[in-house]
Design a protein around this motif. Structure first.
Motif, PDB file in Angstrom:
ATOM      1  N   MET A  29      32.515  88.718 -70.527  1.00 45.58           N
ATOM      2  CA  MET A  29      31.256  89.468 -70.390  1.00 45.58           C
ATOM      3  C   MET A  29      31.523  90.949 -70.129  1.00 45.58           C
ATOM      4  N   LEU A  30      32.538  91.243 -69.320  1.00 46.07           N
ATOM      5  CA  LEU A  30      32.854  92.648 -69.059  1.00 46.07           C
ATOM      6  C   LEU A  30      33.460  93.319 -70.297  1.00 46.07           C
ATOM      7  N   CYS A  31      34.325  92.619 -71.000  1.00 44.40           N
ATOM      8  CA  CYS A  31      34.948  93.198 -72.205  1.00 44.40           C
ATOM      9  C   CYS A  31      33.927  93.430 -73.316  1.00 44.40           C
ATOM     10  N   SER A  32      32.963  92.533 -73.452  1.00 44.68           N
ATOM     11  CA  SER A  32      31.962  92.668 -74.521  1.00 44.68           C
ATOM     12  C   SER A  32      30.809  93.586 -74.107  1.00 44.68           C
ATOM     13  N   ASP A  33      30.729  93.905 -72.822  1.00 43.33           N
ATOM     14  CA  ASP A  33      29.662  94.738 -72.262  1.00 43.33           C
ATOM     15  C   ASP A  33      28.282  94.199 -72.642  1.00 43.33           C
ATOM     16  N   GLU A  34      28.144  92.890 -72.572  1.00 40.75           N
ATOM     17  CA  GLU A  34      26.885  92.223 -72.928  1.00 40.75           C
ATOM     18  C   GLU A  34      25.724  92.677 -72.035  1.00 40.75           C
ATOM     19  N   VAL A  35      26.022  93.016 -70.790  1.00 44.55           N
ATOM     20  CA  VAL A  35      24.968  93.482 -69.869  1.00 44.55           C
ATOM     21  C   VAL A  35      24.296  94.724 -70.440  1.00 44.55           C
ATOM     22  N   SER A  36      25.095  95.682 -70.872  1.00 43.74           N
ATOM     23  CA  SER A  36      24.536  96.920 -71.437  1.00 43.74           C
ATOM     24  C   SER A  36      23.778  96.658 -72.737  1.00 43.74           C
ATOM     25  N   LYS A  37      24.274  95.738 -73.536  1.00 43.74           N
ATOM     26  CA  LYS A  37      23.595  95.413 -74.801  1.00 43.74           C
ATOM     27  C   LYS A  37      22.201  94.840 -74.529  1.00 43.74           C
ATOM     28  N   LEU A  38      22.101  93.969 -73.525  1.00 48.17           N
ATOM     29  CA  LEU A  38      20.802  93.404 -73.170  1.00 48.17           C
ATOM     30  C   LEU A  38      19.884  94.486 -72.616  1.00 48.17           C
ATOM     31  N   TYR A  39      20.438  95.392 -71.843  1.00 42.38           N
ATOM     32  CA  TYR A  39      19.629  96.482 -71.283  1.00 42.38           C
ATOM     33  C   TYR A  39      19.094  97.383 -72.399  1.00 42.38           C
ATOM     34  N   GLU A  40      19.945  97.697 -73.355  1.00 38.16           N
ATOM     35  CA  GLU A  40      19.531  98.559 -74.474  1.00 38.16           C
ATOM     36  C   GLU A  40      18.419  97.918 -75.294  1.00 38.16           C
ATOM     37  N   ARG A  41      18.404  96.591 -75.373  1.00 40.07           N
ATOM     38  CA  ARG A  41      17.329  95.879 -76.079  1.00 40.07           C
ATOM     39  C   ARG A  41      16.050  95.801 -75.240  1.00 40.07           C
ATOM     40  N   LYS A  42      16.148  96.275 -74.001  1.00 39.39           N
ATOM     41  CA  LYS A  42      15.036  96.191 -73.039  1.00 39.39           C
ATOM     42  C   LYS A  42      14.742  94.743 -72.630  1.00 39.39           C
ATOM     43  N   GLY A  68      30.977  99.805 -63.073  1.00 39.03           N
ATOM     44  CA  GLY A  68      30.272 100.365 -64.220  1.00 39.03           C
ATOM     45  C   GLY A  68      28.797  99.971 -64.272  1.00 39.03           C
ATOM     46  N   TYR A  69      28.425  98.955 -63.494  1.00 39.08           N
ATOM     47  CA  TYR A  69      27.030  98.494 -63.472  1.00 39.08           C
ATOM     48  C   TYR A  69      26.309  98.875 -62.175  1.00 39.08           C
ATOM     49  N   ASP A  70      26.894  99.752 -61.387  1.00 35.64           N
ATOM     50  CA  ASP A  70      26.300 100.103 -60.093  1.00 35.64           C
ATOM     51  C   ASP A  70      24.873 100.626 -60.220  1.00 35.64           C
ATOM     52  N   LYS A  71      24.607 101.417 -61.255  1.00 34.30           N
ATOM     53  CA  LYS A  71      23.256 101.957 -61.425  1.00 34.30           C
ATOM     54  C   LYS A  71      22.244 100.832 -61.668  1.00 34.30           C
ATOM     55  N   LEU A  72      22.630  99.838 -62.461  1.00 35.97           N
ATOM     56  CA  LEU A  72      21.740  98.696 -62.716  1.00 35.97           C
ATOM     57  C   LEU A  72      21.489  97.887 -61.446  1.00 35.97           C
ATOM     58  N   ARG A  73      22.472  97.860 -60.563  1.00 38.74           N
ATOM     59  CA  ARG A  73      22.333  97.074 -59.328  1.00 38.74           C
ATOM     60  C   ARG A  73      21.278  97.643 -58.393  1.00 38.74           C
ATOM     61  N   THR A  74      20.806  98.847 -58.645  1.00 43.31           N
ATOM     62  CA  THR A  74      19.788  99.442 -57.774  1.00 43.31           C
ATOM     63  C   THR A  74      18.373  99.011 -58.176  1.00 43.31           C
ATOM     64  N   GLY A  75      18.218  98.391 -59.340  1.00 49.43           N
ATOM     65  CA  GLY A  75      16.896  97.986 -59.824  1.00 49.43           C
ATOM     66  C   GLY A  75      16.622  96.520 -59.568  1.00 49.43           C
ATOM     67  N   LYS A  76      15.395  96.137 -59.857  1.00 51.32           N
ATOM     68  CA  LYS A  76      15.021  94.718 -59.804  1.00 51.32           C
ATOM     69  C   LYS A  76      13.756  94.539 -60.633  1.00 51.32           C
ATOM     70  N   LEU A  77      13.468  93.305 -60.968  1.00 52.24           N
ATOM     71  CA  LEU A  77      12.270  92.992 -61.744  1.00 52.24           C
ATOM     72  C   LEU A  77      11.025  93.220 -60.892  1.00 52.24           C
ATOM     73  N   ASP A  78       9.933  93.599 -61.542  1.00 52.35           N
ATOM     74  CA  ASP A  78       8.677  93.851 -60.828  1.00 52.35           C
ATOM     75  C   ASP A  78       8.121  92.588 -60.184  1.00 52.35           C
ATOM     76  N   LYS A  79       8.267  91.465 -60.878  1.00 48.34           N
ATOM     77  CA  LYS A  79       7.757  90.181 -60.372  1.00 48.34           C
ATOM     78  C   LYS A  79       8.916  89.203 -60.236  1.00 48.34           C
ATOM     79  N   VAL A  80       8.809  88.337 -59.243  1.00 47.50           N
ATOM     80  CA  VAL A  80       9.832  87.316 -59.031  1.00 47.50           C
ATOM     81  C   VAL A  80       9.786  86.309 -60.180  1.00 47.50           C
ATOM     82  N   LEU A  81      10.951  86.004 -60.735  1.00 47.11           N
ATOM     83  CA  LEU A  81      11.063  84.983 -61.784  1.00 47.11           C
ATOM     84  C   LEU A  81      11.559  83.687 -61.150  1.00 47.11           C
ATOM     85  N   TYR A  82      10.719  82.670 -61.203  1.00 50.09           N
ATOM     86  CA  TYR A  82      11.067  81.355 -60.664  1.00 50.09           C
ATOM     87  C   TYR A  82      11.463  80.434 -61.814  1.00 50.09           C
ATOM     88  N   PRO A  83      12.337  79.448 -61.544  1.00 52.92           N
ATOM     89  CA  PRO A  83      12.637  78.442 -62.569  1.00 52.92           C
ATOM     90  C   PRO A  83      11.368  77.674 -62.950  1.00 52.92           C
TER      91      PRO A  83
END
Length: 124
Positions: A29-42, A68-83
């Motif tokens: 996941m870190l090598c493919s930078d999938e986190v950033s790809k998902l973020y770019e897709r919104k 490298g993901y520290d900036k993303l760690r400062t955010g969160k979703l507006d609403k809680v997502l439950y299973p």
């Protein structure tokens, strides 16, 4: 790539962890930078779920967090997502304590992003 439901995404990630093993999953996941790809897709829920999974598995395996993901760690979703299972129980009973209890028992790395998750190892 077509967006699947969040429940299917979560299931696929849990299966990937089980199939690859925790350390290989983190590395891939870190090598493919999938986190950033998902973020770019919104696709923010998927992005933060994957980041939470990486962070959780890193903590579990005593691996320092990738900064490298520290900036993303400062955010969160507006609403809680439950299973979906928790939401179904809540819808049937109307008992808000179900939501509160599941949130309180959620894995901290997920809860930080307003995602309730506590069963990643119980994948079938």
């Amino acid at each position: 790539m077509e967006r699947s439901s969040f429940e299917i995404f979560k299931s696929n990630i849990c299966h990937l962890v089980k199939d690859k093993g925790e350390l290989s999953f983190i590395r891939d996941m870190l090598c493919s930078d999938e986190v950033s790809k998902l973020y770019e897709r919104k696709w923010y829920a998927e992005c933060l779920y994957l980041l939470a999974m990486i962070d959780y598995l890193s903590r579990k395996n005593d691996i320092p967090l990738y900064n490298g993901y520290d900036k993303l760690r400062t955010g969160k979703l507006d609403k809680v997502l439950y299973p979906s299972g928790i939401m179904a129980m809540y819808s049937l009973s109307g008992d808000e304590s179900i939501l509160i209890k599941s949130f309180d028992e959620s894995i901290p790395e997920f809860k930080r992003f307003n995602i309730v998750e506590n069963e990643i190892e119980n994948v079938v």
